[in-house]
Design an enzyme around this catalytic site. Structure first.
Site, mmCIF file in Angstrom:
data_model
loop_
_atom_site.group_PDB
_atom_site.id
_atom_site.type_symbol
_atom_site.label_atom_id
_atom_site.label_comp_id
_atom_site.label_asym_id
_atom_site.label_seq_id
_atom_site.Cartn_x
_atom_site.Cartn_y
_atom_site.Cartn_z
ATOM 1 N N HIS A 140 -0.108 7.501 -0.742
ATOM 2 C CA HIS A 140 -0.861 6.252 -0.802
ATOM 3 C C HIS A 140 -0.133 5.138 -0.054
ATOM 4 C CE1 HIS A 140 -3.782 3.477 -2.715
ATOM 5 N NE2 HIS A 140 -2.772 2.607 -2.646
ATOM 6 N N GLU A 141 1.169 4.963 -0.354
ATOM 7 C CA GLU A 141 1.904 3.873 0.298
ATOM 8 C C GLU A 141 2.028 4.116 1.801
ATOM 9 O OE1 GLU A 141 2.003 1.477 -1.575
ATOM 10 O OE2 GLU A 141 1.746 2.589 -3.435
ATOM 11 N N MET A 170 4.782 -0.278 -3.529
ATOM 12 C CA MET A 170 4.313 -1.407 -2.725
ATOM 13 C C MET A 170 4.547 -1.067 -1.272
ATOM 14 S SD MET A 170 2.833 -4.262 -2.514
ATOM 15 C CE MET A 170 2.478 -5.090 -0.957
ATOM 16 N N GLU A 171 3.502 -1.228 -0.468
ATOM 17 C CA GLU A 171 3.464 -0.708 0.887
ATOM 18 C C GLU A 171 4.187 -1.567 1.910
ATOM 19 O OE1 GLU A 171 -0.419 -3.045 0.104
ATOM 20 O OE2 GLU A 171 0.871 -1.664 -0.990
ATOM 21 N N GLY A 192 3.383 1.166 -9.140
ATOM 22 C CA GLY A 192 3.806 2.489 -8.720
ATOM 23 C C GLY A 192 4.549 2.399 -7.400
ATOM 24 N N ASP A 232 -4.383 -11.662 -8.618
ATOM 25 C CA ASP A 232 -3.916 -10.462 -9.320
ATOM 26 C C ASP A 232 -5.019 -9.880 -10.201
ATOM 27 O OD1 ASP A 232 -1.428 -10.610 -8.160
ATOM 28 O OD2 ASP A 232 -0.454 -11.565 -9.875
ATOM 29 N N TYR A 255 -9.789 0.321 -5.648
ATOM 30 C CA TYR A 255 -9.155 1.581 -5.275
ATOM 31 C C TYR A 255 -10.164 2.730 -5.265
ATOM 32 C CZ TYR A 255 -4.535 -0.579 -5.959
ATOM 33 O OH TYR A 255 -3.427 -1.378 -5.866
ATOM 34 N N HIS A 315 -1.120 3.151 3.703
ATOM 35 C CA HIS A 315 -1.235 1.714 3.967
ATOM 36 C C HIS A 315 -0.724 1.349 5.365
ATOM 37 C CE1 HIS A 315 -2.873 -0.410 0.573
ATOM 38 N NE2 HIS A 315 -2.090 0.216 -0.292
ATOM 39 N N GLU A 373 -7.357 -1.228 -0.325
ATOM 40 C CA GLU A 373 -7.074 -0.170 -1.297
ATOM 41 C C GLU A 373 -8.087 0.968 -1.292
ATOM 42 O OE1 GLU A 373 -4.313 -0.008 -2.452
ATOM 43 O OE2 GLU A 373 -3.521 -2.042 -2.469
#
Length: 657
Positions: free
Chosen positions: A346-347, A321-322, A319, A424, A432, A350, A369
């Site tokens: 959300h990002e 990446m920060e 979705g 991963d 989360y 971070h 997260e």
């Protein structure tokens, strides 16, 4: 742990020296904002990390890095790379500045994956180069290849000439046909968790923090952007310079190159995008500047200068990446109604939890997260209202409760044990949402005002540093639990952090809006309520998601056809609603959706949206359909998505990364 402290001080000095030139061509307003943010960041980096005593230091080991970071620690990178679209390579060199934590250290050990190393030199104080010996080991399926560089006495910098290769797990190369504009190629990186090593030889551990500068050469008609300061409206010339004066872990080094344009959203915010998404994304995410103001009011100053967004092609596997200063965002959240902008919250969050305070190993992912999901929801509550935040929390917990049923039991533990597996594998709803609910639990026990004070102190004390779960536990006990006795027991903390599945006392967010949706759904299923009498015109996307996700798993095909005809669910343009409907349709054998499903899987590469659909297809014996569609779609997926779906569609022949 204290061995990290000298590097933090070096980083602060480097950042102070770089910040003046970094903003030299920017507007006066942005200069002032960046100067203030930088000064605050320098103050944070100079603070010593709180001392946390521990008898067993084994938790400090990062099993996913070869780096000898306890002997020699990287402090700064100077990248000089050319972007070669015809060869799908980054080619050039990187200068690695380091600090010897042990004066007699004779080697610098780095992480690489699928890199070609041409030459390694040592660089003296005058910039003179001397060839030095190095050994590149055989490739490990998870870790890649260890690169060992011999060091000379007094040496503090080495240069590595290298190139990445087309199979780099952290890069995706798109042809013009795979982009929105169809005219120019596109390349972007995705370094989390351990993919930075596929395009930079580096100590690829989140426990390592480096500043960096970069000179990037591209075709002249393309723009390069990085997780560094990006000058708005940079002229196209094919030669771009970047500074990142704050120390970040290697997984946050990021680059994107394409036919990009810029549009401002506020004094500190803007969007980089292909023309096709530029106006719609700027409109969709126009609240970003306000989100920064909200978060600063709750948790202290934003310490990174600007905060821009890069809208990537739909093949981006996540979705968002920060990447600091420049979050990478999927276009699948451009819904036209701001219904999915919690992703931006959300990002952005971070910037405090993850980028500022970082998990030291991937076992501790929840520290990134879980905290970020908590802050995200607080932002949404302030930006909209409590009803919106309650719905989003309720949906997240519903999804978590479903997911833990299918996860290996060990993967439901917050402080996960990976035992050599690819990090991963740590990514699921557990770090989360279970992590977030742990913080909601603490907020409820101690009160929001007290808990916010704790979070403010936590972000300040650990700013620009990395920590582990055991370190957090000791900090939590000292600054919250012991300070306010009788609120939380050690047994409860242990169950949250070290026990599998979900605590019985986990908060279970509810939404009044969902109660009404459930009542209408029950009446429809029982036949008491006709669809034309169901009042849905004011339903939010969240209510639609709750409605679809909670329909009976044995709903009749006739009922599905009724819903589809009344609400055009198969043709919805909201990607989250489409995902929920398509998954239900697969499970029920509602073949009407097959063409839409095929188009969806071919046009989107976001793992959250495609992986459950492939799993559902394989589980319901529609494997031939899944394999046929995947054969078409695979070339457009990111390597991370390819690796995941390969193992689902062809489980007997998983493709190694």
């Amino acid at each position: 742990m204290n061995k990290r402290l000298p590097t933090m001080l070096v980083s602060a000095v480097l950042a102070m020296s770089l910040i003046a030139c970094q903003q030299s061509e920017n507007s006066q307003t942005t200069k002032t904002d960046a100067k203030n943010a930088s000064e605050k960041s320098q103050q944070a980096m100079k603070k010593e990390m709180p001392k946390v005593e521990a008898e067993d230091l084994s938790y400090l080991i990062d099993e996913h890095s070869y780096a000898n970071k306890d002997e020699v620690l990287l402090t700064h990178l100077d990248l000089d790379l050319e972007v070669l679209f015809d060869k799908k390579q980054l080619k050039g060199h990187v200068d690695l500045s380091f600090e010897r934590l042990q004066s007699n250290a004779q080697q610098l050990i780095l992480d690489t994956r699928d890199l070609t190393i041409d030459r390694v030199t040592s660089i003296d104080s005058d910039g003179n180069e001397t060839d030095t010996q190095f050994v590149l080991a055989d490739k490990d399926a998870v870790l890649g290849s260890k690169l060992t560089v011999e060091l000379k006495d007094g040496e503090e910098k080495v240069r590595i000439y290298y190139n990445s290769n087309p199979q780099a797990s952290g890069l995706q190369w798109l042809t013009p046909e795979q982009t929105a504009g169809k005219k120019e190629p596109f390349m972007f990186s995705q370094a989390q968790a351990i993919h930075a090593r596929s395009f930079i030889p580096v100590q690829d551990s989140p426990d390592v923090r480096v500043t960096y500068k970069a000179n990037i050469k591209t075709p002249k008609q393309l723009l390069a952007v990085m997780s560094a300061y990006n000058e708005p409206n940079t002229p196209l010339d094919g030669d771009y310079q970047f500074d990142m004066p704050q120390a970040i872990p290697p997984y946050l080094i990021a680059i994107g190159v394409g036919d990009l344009q810029f549009k401002s959203m506020g004094p500190r915010t803007g969007v980089y995008s292909e023309a096709a998404y530029l106006d719609s994304s700027a409109k969709e995410f126009e609240d970003t500047e306000q989100m920064i103001d909200i978060t600063e009011a709750m948790y202290g100053p934003y310490l990174w200068g600007r905060y821009d967004l890069l809208i990537l092609p739909p093949s981006f596997p996540f979705g968002g990446m920060e990447n600091p200063r420049l979050s990478f965002i999927t276009p699948t959240v451009i819904a036209g109604d701001k219904s999915l902008i919690n992703l931006i919250a959300h990002e952005l969050a971070h910037s405090w939890s993850g980028n500022l305070v970082t998990n030291a190993t991937w076992r501790d992912l929840w520290l990134n997260e879980g905290f970020t999901s908590y802050v995200e929801n607080r932002i949404m509550e302030e930006l909209f209202d409590e009803n919106r935040s309650e719905m989003e929390n309720a949906l997240s917990v519903q999804g978590l409760r479903q997911q833990v049923k299918s996860l290996p039991v060990g993967d439901t533990i917050l402080h996960i044990t990976l035992d050599g597996r690819d990090p991963d594998d740590a990514f699921s709803g557990v770090p989360y949402t279970k992590g977030q609910m742990f913080l909601v639990f603490l907020e409820q026990r101690f009160g929001r005002e007290t808990f916010d004070k704790f979070l403010n102190q936590y972000f300040g004390d650990f700013a620009f540093k990395s920590l582990t779960t055991p370190e957090f536990e000791k900090y939590l006990d000292k600054h919250l639990i012991a300070k306010y006795p009788g609120k939380v027991t050690q047994a409860e903390i242990d169950e949250w952090l070290h026990s599998p599945m979900l605590p019985e006392f986990m908060p279970n967010p509810q939404s009044n809006a969902f109660i009404k949706v459930d009542a209408a759904s029950a009446d429809f299923i029982s036949g008491k309520l006709a669809l034309n009498d169901m009042v849905t015109d004011k339903w939010s996307i969240h209510e639609w998601l709750h409605f679809i996700n909670n329909l009976p798993q044995d709903i009749s095909l006739e009922k599905m056809a009724e819903l589809d005809k009344a609400f055009d669910l198969t043709t919805t343009t909201n990607n989250e609603v489409a995902h929920a409907w398509l998954k239900l349709a697969i499970n029920r054998g509602y073949g009407v959706v097959n063409q839409r499903l095929e188009d969806y899987l071919i046009s989107i590469g976001r793992r959250k949206l495609i992986v459950p659909l492939y799993k559902a297809l394989m589980d319901t014996k529609q494997g031939d359909f899944a394999k046929r569609v995947y054969a078409i779609a695979r070339s457009g997926y990111h390597p991370l998505a390819q690796g995941t779906v390969d193992a689902i569609v062809n489980p007997a022949k998983p493709v190694s990364k």
